[in-house]
Design a protein around this motif. Structure first.
Motif, PDB file in Angstrom:
ATOM      1  N   SER B 169      -8.778  -9.650  -7.197  1.00  0.00           N
ATOM      2  CA  SER B 169      -8.126  -8.549  -6.476  1.00  0.00           C
ATOM      3  C   SER B 169      -8.847  -8.253  -5.160  1.00  0.00           C
ATOM      4  N   LEU B 170     -10.101  -8.706  -5.047  1.00  0.00           N
ATOM      5  CA  LEU B 170     -10.841  -8.474  -3.805  1.00  0.00           C
ATOM      6  C   LEU B 170     -10.269  -9.279  -2.645  1.00  0.00           C
ATOM      7  N   ALA B 171      -9.498 -10.341  -2.957  1.00  0.00           N
ATOM      8  CA  ALA B 171      -8.951 -11.174  -1.886  1.00  0.00           C
ATOM      9  C   ALA B 171      -8.063 -10.366  -0.956  1.00  0.00           C
ATOM     10  N   SER B 172      -7.521  -9.249  -1.470  1.00  0.00           N
ATOM     11  CA  SER B 172      -6.606  -8.465  -0.636  1.00  0.00           C
ATOM     12  C   SER B 172      -7.321  -7.850   0.562  1.00  0.00           C
ATOM     13  N   ILE B 173      -8.639  -7.686   0.485  1.00  0.00           N
ATOM     14  CA  ILE B 173      -9.311  -7.084   1.640  1.00  0.00           C
ATOM     15  C   ILE B 173      -9.618  -8.114   2.720  1.00  0.00           C
ATOM     16  N   VAL B 174      -9.498  -9.399   2.419  1.00  0.00           N
ATOM     17  CA  VAL B 174      -9.594 -10.362   3.520  1.00  0.00           C
ATOM     18  C   VAL B 174      -8.199 -10.911   3.829  1.00  0.00           C
ATOM     19  N   THR B 175      -7.227 -10.026   3.797  1.00  0.00           N
ATOM     20  CA  THR B 175      -5.857 -10.229   4.300  1.00  0.00           C
ATOM     21  C   THR B 175      -4.952 -11.073   3.394  1.00  0.00           C
ATOM     22  N   LEU B 176      -5.425 -11.539   2.220  1.00  0.00           N
ATOM     23  CA  LEU B 176      -4.530 -12.320   1.369  1.00  0.00           C
ATOM     24  C   LEU B 176      -3.595 -11.373   0.604  1.00  0.00           C
ATOM     25  N   MET B 177      -2.354 -11.841   0.382  1.00  0.00           N
ATOM     26  CA  MET B 177      -1.364 -11.000  -0.298  1.00  0.00           C
ATOM     27  C   MET B 177      -1.310 -11.342  -1.779  1.00  0.00           C
ATOM     28  N   ASP B 178      -2.366 -11.046  -2.505  1.00  0.00           N
ATOM     29  CA  ASP B 178      -2.329 -11.242  -3.952  1.00  0.00           C
ATOM     30  C   ASP B 178      -1.653 -10.023  -4.593  1.00  0.00           C
ATOM     31  N   ILE B 179      -1.775  -9.881  -5.911  1.00  0.00           N
ATOM     32  CA  ILE B 179      -1.081  -8.764  -6.576  1.00  0.00           C
ATOM     33  C   ILE B 179      -1.537  -7.428  -5.987  1.00  0.00           C
ATOM     34  N   THR B 180      -2.846  -7.276  -5.814  1.00  0.00           N
ATOM     35  CA  THR B 180      -3.363  -6.031  -5.241  1.00  0.00           C
ATOM     36  C   THR B 180      -2.930  -5.881  -3.786  1.00  0.00           C
ATOM     37  N   GLY B 181      -2.892  -6.985  -3.052  1.00  0.00           N
ATOM     38  CA  GLY B 181      -2.420  -6.953  -1.667  1.00  0.00           C
ATOM     39  C   GLY B 181      -0.984  -6.468  -1.604  1.00  0.00           C
ATOM     40  N   ALA B 182      -0.163  -6.943  -2.550  1.00  0.00           N
ATOM     41  CA  ALA B 182       1.235  -6.501  -2.610  1.00  0.00           C
ATOM     42  C   ALA B 182       1.288  -5.002  -2.878  1.00  0.00           C
ATOM     43  N   ALA B 183       0.422  -4.529  -3.780  1.00  0.00           N
ATOM     44  CA  ALA B 183       0.414  -3.098  -4.109  1.00  0.00           C
ATOM     45  C   ALA B 183       0.014  -2.269  -2.889  1.00  0.00           C
ATOM     46  N   ARG B 184      -0.988  -2.746  -2.150  1.00  0.00           N
ATOM     47  CA  ARG B 184      -1.404  -2.013  -0.948  1.00  0.00           C
ATOM     48  C   ARG B 184      -0.269  -1.958   0.065  1.00  0.00           C
ATOM     49  N   GLU B 185       0.460  -3.082   0.175  1.00  0.00           N
ATOM     50  CA  GLU B 185       1.564  -3.146   1.117  1.00  0.00           C
ATOM     51  C   GLU B 185       2.663  -2.156   0.721  1.00  0.00           C
ATOM     52  N   VAL B 186       2.991  -2.134  -0.575  1.00  0.00           N
ATOM     53  CA  VAL B 186       4.028  -1.219  -1.049  1.00  0.00           C
ATOM     54  C   VAL B 186       3.592   0.227  -0.839  1.00  0.00           C
ATOM     55  N   ASN B 187       2.318   0.497  -1.154  1.00  0.00           N
ATOM     56  CA  ASN B 187       1.783   1.845  -0.963  1.00  0.00           C
ATOM     57  C   ASN B 187       1.893   2.265   0.500  1.00  0.00           C
ATOM     58  N   SER B 188       1.561   1.331   1.395  1.00  0.00           N
ATOM     59  CA  SER B 188       1.551   1.705   2.799  1.00  0.00           C
ATOM     60  C   SER B 188       2.962   1.838   3.349  1.00  0.00           C
ATOM     61  N   ARG B 189       3.918   1.165   2.707  1.00  0.00           N
ATOM     62  CA  ARG B 189       5.283   1.236   3.222  1.00  0.00           C
ATOM     63  C   ARG B 189       5.990   2.494   2.745  1.00  0.00           C
ATOM     64  N   TYR B 190       5.749   2.876   1.485  1.00  0.00           N
ATOM     65  CA  TYR B 190       6.512   4.001   0.913  1.00  0.00           C
ATOM     66  C   TYR B 190       5.638   5.221   0.612  1.00  0.00           C
ATOM     67  N   TYR B 191       4.331   5.106   0.768  1.00  0.00           N
ATOM     68  CA  TYR B 191       3.411   6.197   0.423  1.00  0.00           C
ATOM     69  C   TYR B 191       3.587   6.640  -1.021  1.00  0.00           C
ATOM     70  N   LEU B 192       3.719   5.660  -1.922  1.00  0.00           N
ATOM     71  CA  LEU B 192       3.843   5.967  -3.346  1.00  0.00           C
ATOM     72  C   LEU B 192       2.736   5.227  -4.102  1.00  0.00           C
ATOM     73  N   PRO B 193       1.507   5.738  -4.044  1.00  0.00           N
ATOM     74  CA  PRO B 193       0.391   4.978  -4.627  1.00  0.00           C
ATOM     75  C   PRO B 193       0.537   4.744  -6.121  1.00  0.00           C
ATOM     76  N   PHE B 194       1.076   5.736  -6.869  1.00  0.00           N
ATOM     77  CA  PHE B 194       1.151   5.539  -8.324  1.00  0.00           C
ATOM     78  C   PHE B 194       2.084   4.389  -8.663  1.00  0.00           C
ATOM     79  N   GLU B 195       3.281   4.394  -8.085  1.00  0.00           N
ATOM     80  CA  GLU B 195       4.242   3.328  -8.347  1.00  0.00           C
ATOM     81  C   GLU B 195       3.664   1.975  -7.935  1.00  0.00           C
ATOM     82  N   ALA B 196       3.025   1.957  -6.756  1.00  0.00           N
ATOM     83  CA  ALA B 196       2.520   0.690  -6.230  1.00  0.00           C
ATOM     84  C   ALA B 196       1.463   0.095  -7.153  1.00  0.00           C
ATOM     85  N   PHE B 197       0.511   0.919  -7.578  1.00  0.00           N
ATOM     86  CA  PHE B 197      -0.611   0.344  -8.315  1.00  0.00           C
ATOM     87  C   PHE B 197      -0.336   0.224  -9.809  1.00  0.00           C
TER      88      PHE B 197
END
Lengths: 257, 230
Positions: B169-197
């Protein structure tokens, strides 16, 4: 004994309440600390920058007790909604998308966006010229949205912090970056790492993406705090405090019109 | 209460993330395991000139957080111009390579210790019997020690694999779109952290379920002689 004690206690209680009102509201403010020159952490470990000075000036004006909470940009709005913080002063642009979930104060500055690349890159900064190129942006920012919608054929690389974009730009992992004009010139181009880089392409002021400027984000319906901040912004604009802070960082009018 | 519409419409992003996570996990585990077997043999050696260097390697990589290792490899190395001008730069400039490199080194260190522990715990009688049969040290390891040690290492290794799944999951902080990266993207797009994570957590749970199942089958196949008698 009892008779005298009770009114005395009551008096004490009231005086405590009124004293609290005089000292002003306690406000927790989210700041970023990785977006020079607006917000960064100095060698002494203390927060500094335009946003930080403005925050201090506004709090002083409002006579509020402010605590700054440093955190990453993409967690600001969730933290605000989760009541972990009460306001965000982190160069956050006022956009329609964000206004659906938070309220904003009036703007406290406004700067356009620019594209930064290697001086001799020869890139043509338009959707065709940047086809297949790697463009770095800070995740969830207006620049992210704009780049994603505009440069559809490019690879948009998203970072949590603007500082990380600079690192990878200098390392040559990116062909360019789309970001705030001032963040780029003060935070990168004037630094040793950015000496081979320059602005390229047009100045972007698209209203739809970049909005009316940066404002203070507040929870929806927190009108009281919003009015206080708006009054404080007006006050520091009028009494010269704003100009003093501005002159410390920039040699032009950053408030914009 | 939950915004199911957002969760549903962002699923494709998560499926892409699952592919990235599995790729990272598979490559780092395979490379890590292949390197760990010979290192473990050296680590278990009574010769300090062989065991000490391996000890140092596992000490450094088990003694520092994976996040710090990833930062050192991805951002740290890029700081030096001689690295950027070297022939290795095409590899080290890629977030993919840096993440796999860091993850492989990290899991290799843990796996080395797991296998080395199993090697040292090999029953002395088995080793003596093999020596009495006149086996060379190489044959002894190939026929007796390693087959037994690798089997006994399975339960501990299954833990390591699950920890590594979470480590990716740490790969998401060096720009890779893994599962956690996808969650961060969803969170940032909709501001829904609970749903995203919570969606990301669900995917990790499902993957862990599959991995645990696979190891259960492997233990049934190769470790049945050590199963408790009923």
């Amino acid at each position: 004994m009892k008779k005298t004690l009770f009114p005395a206690l009551l008096c004490l209680l009231f005086s405590a309440v009124s004293a609290g009102a005089q000292e002003g509201r306690k406000i927790r403010i989210g700041v970023e600390g990785a977006y020079p020159p607006f917000s960064s952490i100095g060698p002494d470990g203390k927060l500094k920058g335009f946003d930080i000075d403005i925050t201090n000036a506004l709090c002083e004006q409002m006579k509020a007790q402010c605590t700054m909470v440093q955190q990453e940009f993409d967690g600001m709005i969730p933290s605000l909604q989760a009541r972990k913080i009460d306001a965000v002063i982190a160069s956050m642009s006022i956009t329609e998308e964000r206004q659906r979930v938070v309220d904003f104060s009036d703007k406290y500055y406004r700067t356009p966006a620019r594209f930064v690349a290697k001086k001799n890159s020869g890139l043509k900064v338009d959707p065709a010229g940047l086809k297949g190129k790697r463009i770095g942006v800070q995740r969830t920012t207006t620049h992210d949205r704009f780049a994603t919608d505009t440069f559809k054929e490019s690879e948009i690389v998203r970072y949590a912090k603007q500082d990380d974009v600079f690192l990878d730009l200098a390392a040559g992992r990116l062909d360019g970056a789309l970001l705030d004009w001032i963040a780029a010139s003060e935070g990168f181009l004037k630094a040793p790492a950015g000496k081979d880089f320059s602005f390229q392409g047009p100045i972007y002021v698209d209203f739809k993406y970049f909005g009316v400027g940066a404002g203070i984000a507040l929870r929806k319906g927190d009108t009281d705090l919003k009015n206080q901040f708006n009054a404080a912004i007006k006050a520091i604009r009028a009494n010269g405090v704003y100009k003093k802070i501005q002159d410390k960082y920039f040699d032009f009018d950053v408030f914009g019109n | 209460m939950l915004n199911l519409e957002v969760m549903g419409s962002s699923l494709p992003l998560y499926f892409g993330g699952v592919v990235v996570t599995l790729k990272l996990l598979a490559v780092s585990l395979i490379v890590g395991l292949l390197a760990a077997v010979p290192l473990a043999v050296l680590r278990a050696s009574p010769n300090v000139w062989l065991s000490r260097p391996v000890w140092l390697f596992t000490y450094v990589f088990r003694g520092t957080p994976l996040l710090v290792q990833l930062f050192l490899i991805y951002y740290g190395l890029a700081q030096f111009s001689w690295v950027r001008e070297s022939v290795l730069w095409p590899w080290f400039s890629s977030a993919w390579f840096c993440s796999m490199f860091a993850f492989a080194l990290n899991t290799c260190a843990y796996t080395t210790e797991i296998i080395a522990g199993a090697i040292s715990a090999t029953h002395h009688g088995e080793v003596e019997a093999a020596r009495a049969m006149g086996m060379s040290p190489f044959t002894l390891y190939r026929r007796i020690v390693l087959p037994s040690a690798l089997r006994r290492a399975l339960p501990a290794y299954s833990n390591e694999v699950i920890m590594m799944l979470h480590g990716t999951s740490l790969a998401s902080i060096v720009t890779l779109m893994d599962i956690t990266g996808a969650a961060r993207e969803v969170n940032s797009r909709y501001y829904l952290p609970f749903e995203a994570f919570i969606t990301a957590a669900g995917f990790y749970l499902a993957l862990t379920f599959v991995l645990v199942g696979l190891f259960h089958l492997a233990e049934k196949r190769w470790l049945v002689h050590l199963a408790p008698r009923t």
